[in-house]
Enzyme design. Structure first.
Site, mmCIF file in Angstrom:
data_model
loop_
_atom_site.group_PDB
_atom_site.id
_atom_site.type_symbol
_atom_site.label_atom_id
_atom_site.label_comp_id
_atom_site.label_asym_id
_atom_site.label_seq_id
_atom_site.Cartn_x
_atom_site.Cartn_y
_atom_site.Cartn_z
ATOM 1 N N LYS A 162 42.075 -64.966 94.993
ATOM 2 C CA LYS A 162 42.925 -64.289 95.974
ATOM 3 C C LYS A 162 42.193 -64.055 97.289
ATOM 4 O O LYS A 162 42.793 -63.605 98.251
ATOM 5 C CB LYS A 162 43.409 -62.937 95.428
ATOM 6 C CG LYS A 162 44.561 -63.033 94.459
ATOM 7 C CD LYS A 162 45.105 -61.649 94.184
ATOM 8 C CE LYS A 162 46.408 -61.696 93.426
ATOM 9 N NZ LYS A 162 46.974 -60.358 93.240
ATOM 10 N N ARG A 192 57.743 -51.402 93.962
ATOM 11 C CA ARG A 192 58.129 -50.947 95.300
ATOM 12 C C ARG A 192 59.531 -51.410 95.659
ATOM 13 O O ARG A 192 60.278 -50.712 96.311
ATOM 14 C CB ARG A 192 57.157 -51.496 96.351
ATOM 15 C CG ARG A 192 55.769 -50.945 96.243
ATOM 16 C CD ARG A 192 54.865 -51.676 97.188
ATOM 17 N NE ARG A 192 54.837 -53.086 96.803
ATOM 18 C CZ ARG A 192 53.861 -53.923 97.058
ATOM 19 N NH1 ARG A 192 52.841 -53.524 97.743
ATOM 20 N NH2 ARG A 192 53.904 -55.162 96.656
ATOM 21 N N SER A 226 48.609 -53.571 100.193
ATOM 22 C CA SER A 226 47.253 -53.828 100.688
ATOM 23 C C SER A 226 47.262 -54.924 101.747
ATOM 24 O O SER A 226 46.539 -54.843 102.741
ATOM 25 C CB SER A 226 46.330 -54.222 99.537
ATOM 26 O OG SER A 226 46.170 -53.156 98.641
ATOM 27 N N HIS A 253 48.909 -46.992 95.817
ATOM 28 C CA HIS A 253 48.200 -47.057 94.534
ATOM 29 C C HIS A 253 47.917 -45.649 94.013
ATOM 30 O O HIS A 253 48.100 -45.370 92.820
ATOM 31 C CB HIS A 253 46.852 -47.778 94.680
ATOM 32 C CG HIS A 253 46.942 -49.221 95.000
ATOM 33 N ND1 HIS A 253 46.312 -49.773 96.082
ATOM 34 C CD2 HIS A 253 47.571 -50.249 94.367
ATOM 35 C CE1 HIS A 253 46.542 -51.072 96.110
ATOM 36 N NE2 HIS A 253 47.316 -51.389 95.084
#
Length: 172
Positions: free
Chosen positions: A44, A97, A135, A20
């Site tokens: 989430k 990514r 994460s 990030h």
């Protein structure tokens, strides 16, 4: 007088990673002001509450603000394009990514463009050193006792270790 270019970088940041931070650092070079939007997405099941995530992002971005970059960190829980309008952002920054990220981001960009054609989405490719960091993986590795120091800041690492210790104790 020229109009300030405001960019919006949204995410859950649970926790904020060096991946990030790579996008944040590079994003600061392409906009005059970067608003980091921390999603209040309890669906989430985040490890950290919204205030904790905002504070972690504030801490990790302090060196950039000290260098003169204009960064604001705000929680949000509404439609992204509406939040972009609220903060005056004309650009949404997204990090990519891998190819798997592209498909989701491509669909999201199309939907956002239909909702507000005036807001552009700009993709920044993750640097080769950060491409594999997520994460979710950081939390999994850390919970299982792996070394996460190369993925997150020292302060975020400590906060994760505290959460993992609480989780392990409540499991017993």
């Amino acid at each position: 007088m020229t109009k300030k270019h405001v960019g919006l970088y949204p995410g859950t940041f649970d926790p904020v990673t060096k991946g990030h931070m790579d996008i944040i650092t590079r994003g600061c070079r392409v906009v005059d002001k970067l608003v980091i939007a921390v999603a209040r997405n309890d669906r989430k099941g985040p490890l950290f509450n919204t205030d904790e995530r905002v504070n972690m992002v504030l801490h990790d971005t302090a060196p950039l603000r000290d260098k003169g970059f204009e960064i604001e960190v705000l929680p949000f829980d509404n439609l992204l394009v509406n939040f972009a309008r609220e903060v005056g952002a004309g650009v949404i920054l997204r990090g990519l990514r891998a190819v798997s990220d592209f498909e989701y981001e491509f669909q999201m960009t199309g939907m956002n463009a239909r909702l507000d054609a005036e807001i552009e989405t700009v993709f920044l490719m993750a640097s080769e050193k950060q491409q594999f960091i997520s994460s979710r993986f950081v939390k999994e590795i850390g919970y299982l006792g792996g070394d996460i120091s190369s993925f997150v800041s020292p302060e975020t690492k400590l906060k994760l270790e505290e959460k993992f210790e609480i989780m392990r104790k409540s499991k017993d």
